[in-house]
Design an enzyme around this catalytic site. Structure first.
Site, mmCIF file in Angstrom:
data_model
loop_
_atom_site.group_PDB
_atom_site.id
_atom_site.type_symbol
_atom_site.label_atom_id
_atom_site.label_comp_id
_atom_site.label_asym_id
_atom_site.label_seq_id
_atom_site.Cartn_x
_atom_site.Cartn_y
_atom_site.Cartn_z
ATOM 1 N N CYS A 115 0.818 -1.225 0.000
ATOM 2 C CA CYS A 115 0.000 0.000 0.000
ATOM 3 C C CYS A 115 0.848 1.270 0.000
ATOM 4 C CB CYS A 115 -0.954 0.006 1.189
ATOM 5 S SG CYS A 115 -2.175 -1.302 1.069
ATOM 6 N N HIS A 252 -3.284 7.623 1.718
ATOM 7 C CA HIS A 252 -3.633 6.299 1.198
ATOM 8 C C HIS A 252 -5.049 5.997 1.650
ATOM 9 C CE1 HIS A 252 -3.854 2.115 0.412
ATOM 10 N NE2 HIS A 252 -3.698 1.742 1.669
ATOM 11 N N ASN A 282 -9.937 -0.027 -0.932
ATOM 12 C CA ASN A 282 -8.482 0.089 -0.815
ATOM 13 C C ASN A 282 -7.851 -0.492 -2.077
ATOM 14 O OD1 ASN A 282 -5.788 -0.139 -0.204
ATOM 15 N ND2 ASN A 282 -6.095 -1.010 1.838
HETATM 16 O O1 UT7 Z 1 -3.325 -0.417 3.739
HETATM 17 C C1 UT7 Z 1 -3.454 -1.080 4.953
HETATM 18 C C2 UT7 Z 1 -4.529 -2.095 4.716
HETATM 19 N N1 UT7 Z 1 -5.288 -2.494 5.821
HETATM 20 C C3 UT7 Z 1 -6.007 -1.706 6.632
HETATM 21 O O2 UT7 Z 1 -5.976 -0.504 6.613
HETATM 22 C C4 UT7 Z 1 -6.893 -2.395 7.605
HETATM 23 C C5 UT7 Z 1 -6.873 -1.811 8.959
HETATM 24 N N2 UT7 Z 1 -7.910 -2.401 9.786
HETATM 25 C C6 UT7 Z 1 -9.197 -2.046 9.662
HETATM 26 O O3 UT7 Z 1 -9.521 -1.197 8.855
HETATM 27 C C7 UT7 Z 1 -10.199 -2.684 10.598
HETATM 28 O O4 UT7 Z 1 -9.529 -3.436 11.580
HETATM 29 C C8 UT7 Z 1 -11.220 -3.575 9.840
HETATM 30 C C9 UT7 Z 1 -12.130 -2.702 8.985
HETATM 31 C C10 UT7 Z 1 -10.481 -4.576 8.960
HETATM 32 C C11 UT7 Z 1 -12.101 -4.341 10.840
HETATM 33 O O5 UT7 Z 1 -12.736 -3.441 11.731
HETATM 34 P P1 UT7 Z 1 -12.669 -3.698 13.295
HETATM 35 O O6 UT7 Z 1 -13.480 -2.649 13.927
HETATM 36 O O7 UT7 Z 1 -11.216 -3.757 13.675
HETATM 37 O O8 UT7 Z 1 -13.401 -5.074 13.451
HETATM 38 P P2 UT7 Z 1 -12.856 -6.467 14.067
HETATM 39 O O9 UT7 Z 1 -11.836 -7.081 13.165
HETATM 40 O O10 UT7 Z 1 -12.487 -6.263 15.482
HETATM 41 O O11 UT7 Z 1 -14.159 -7.346 14.001
HETATM 42 C C12 UT7 Z 1 -15.341 -7.003 14.738
HETATM 43 C C13 UT7 Z 1 -16.431 -8.009 14.436
HETATM 44 C C14 UT7 Z 1 -15.962 -9.470 14.560
HETATM 45 O O12 UT7 Z 1 -17.027 -10.215 15.079
HETATM 46 P P3 UT7 Z 1 -17.058 -10.630 16.651
HETATM 47 O O13 UT7 Z 1 -15.793 -11.402 16.873
HETATM 48 O O14 UT7 Z 1 -17.076 -9.318 17.384
HETATM 49 O O15 UT7 Z 1 -18.304 -11.411 16.741
HETATM 50 C C15 UT7 Z 1 -15.727 -9.873 13.131
HETATM 51 O O16 UT7 Z 1 -15.878 -11.272 12.939
HETATM 52 O O17 UT7 Z 1 -16.862 -7.853 13.074
HETATM 53 C C16 UT7 Z 1 -16.822 -9.134 12.412
HETATM 54 N N3 UT7 Z 1 -16.548 -8.906 10.998
HETATM 55 C C17 UT7 Z 1 -17.517 -8.659 10.107
HETATM 56 N N4 UT7 Z 1 -18.858 -8.565 10.231
HETATM 57 C C18 UT7 Z 1 -19.559 -8.281 9.097
HETATM 58 C C19 UT7 Z 1 -15.346 -8.899 10.372
HETATM 59 N N5 UT7 Z 1 -15.522 -8.634 9.069
HETATM 60 C C20 UT7 Z 1 -16.855 -8.486 8.866
HETATM 61 C C21 UT7 Z 1 -17.656 -8.201 7.738
HETATM 62 N N6 UT7 Z 1 -18.989 -8.103 7.902
HETATM 63 N N7 UT7 Z 1 -17.122 -8.004 6.510
#
Ligand code: UT7
Length: 325
Positions: A115, A252, A282
């Site tokens: 990225c 980004h 992204n």
């Molecule tokens: O260029 C760098 C590239 N990467 C990034 O910038 C990513 C950086 N990270 C993020 O943007 C965030 O961490 C995410 C958007 C990927 C995830 O958001 P989060 O607030 O950190 O969520 P989480 O991973 O803590 O997940 C929360 C809940 C989980 O369920 P439980 O365990 O609380 O029941 C996940 O299983 O959300 C669930 N979850 C989803 N639910 C619906 C994860 N992905 C999804 C989804 N739809 N697509």
């Protein structure tokens, strides 16, 4: 004092025709428009068509950037293409673009910083130009991340999209002050201790397969804002400029929450932030030039505006480029 500056003289971008909305995704995996918008700001992303490769997107963006700069392809002596999704393991996708443009002179090569690729490529072009190795560079960020996504993994497949953006960067003369047009300062960082937090689980030397993207989203999120603000503060220290001096912040485009939190921490006014993640997802190395081109086309970015570009991604790699447009 006369100094060589690397000045952007044109930009262009290209997006594949097919659009995948959050509602489309909710029919493929257990997700919802509400979750994706709330956590990321993304509403849709573009997906390359069958047989449409990274080089095709890159070539289309490059042609638009050349037209915008009023340059013929033959004027270019160096092509630097940032991608983590090359057409093939080798040759570099940059040489396919070079051939597509009908250029047989100069050098063409890829840069791989995921990225942060565009920030790394732009900084490399600046170093080449200031050292006299190049005079006119085509700097491209192009990706087909749809090809390395695990479409059954809802934690990653909703985040990424395909696209390309390009800029023409030319040697120009400056006086060595912050009023010069061109790149004023850039700062690159990496820390391989984080390499397993965002990676692809395949490759020629490890599995002899292409593999799929794997990410510990929370871990990436945790480090992102701190790393981004560090390299931007490095740029302020190097130039004496501050967030108040910026005309535009072009980050980004990974996640709207990361962009907003970084801008808040750096005290950059929200109206100065260029955000396109909602429409493109992204697109990794393509996201900054896509955002640049969007804001140039809609009349926001103008000649002499002061721009802060930044990125953070797999590796981890991160960096900033401060330039006067
Ligand atoms: O260029 C760098 C590239 N990467 C990034 O910038 C990513 C950086 N990270 C993020 O943007 C965030 O961490 C995410 C958007 C990927 C995830 O958001 P989060 O607030 O950190 O969520 P989480 O991973 O803590 O997940 C929360 C809940 C989980 O369920 P439980 O365990 O609380 O029941 C996940 O299983 O959300 C669930 N979850 C989803 N639910 C619906 C994860 N992905 C999804 C989804 N739809 N697509």
């Amino acid at each position: 004092m006369s100094v060589i500056r690397s000045t952007v003289t044109g930009c262009g971008s290209f997006l594949p025709e097919k659009i995948l909305t959050n509602d489309d995704l909710s029919k493929m995996v257990d997700t919802s428009d509400e979750w994706i918008v709330q956590r990321t700001g993304i509403t849709q992303r573009h997906i390359a068509g069958e047989g449409e490769m990274t080089s095709d997107l890159a070539l289309a963006a490059a042609r638009r950037a050349l037209a915008d700069a009023g340059r013929d392809a033959q004027d270019i002596d160096t092509i630097i293409l940032a991608t983590a999704t090359p057409d093939n393991t080798f040759p570099a996708t940059a040489v396919t673009v070079q051939a597509g443009l009908g250029i047989h002179h100069g050098a063409a090569f890829d840069i791989h910083a995921v990225c942060s690729g565009f920030v790394y490529a732009l900084t490399t072009a600046d170093a080449y130009i200031r050292s006299g190795l190049a005079r006119r560079c085509l700097v491209i960020g192009a990706e087909t991340f749809s090809r390395i996504l695990d479409w059954e993994d809802r934690t990653t497949c909703v985040l990424f999209g395909d696209g390309a953006g390009a800029v023409v960067v030319e040697a120009s003369e400056g006086v060595g002050s912050n009023d010069d047009r061109g790149i004023l300062t850039s700062h690159l960082r990496s820390d391989g201790r984080h390499k397993d937090k965002l990676y692809v689980d395949g490759g020629p030397s490890s599995t002899q397969t292409v593999g799929h993207l794997r990410m510990e989203g929370r871990e990436v999120y945790k480090h992102a804002v701190g790393m981004i603000t560090d390299v931007i503060e490095d740029a302020y220290k190097a130039t004496g400029l501050t967030s108040e001096d910026l005309t535009w912040f072009v980050p980004h485009q990974a996640n709207k929450r990361i962009i907003d939190a970084s801008a808040r921490k750096l005290k950059i006014a929200p109206e100065k932030v260029v955000t396109t993640v909602q429409l493109h997802g992204n697109t990794s190395a393509a996201s900054i030039p896509l955002a640049l081109d969007t804001a140039v086309r809609d009349g926001r970015i103008k000649k002499n505006d002061l721009l802060m570009l930044e990125a953070m991604g797999g590796g981890f790699t991160w960096g900033s480029v401060l330039l006067r447009w």
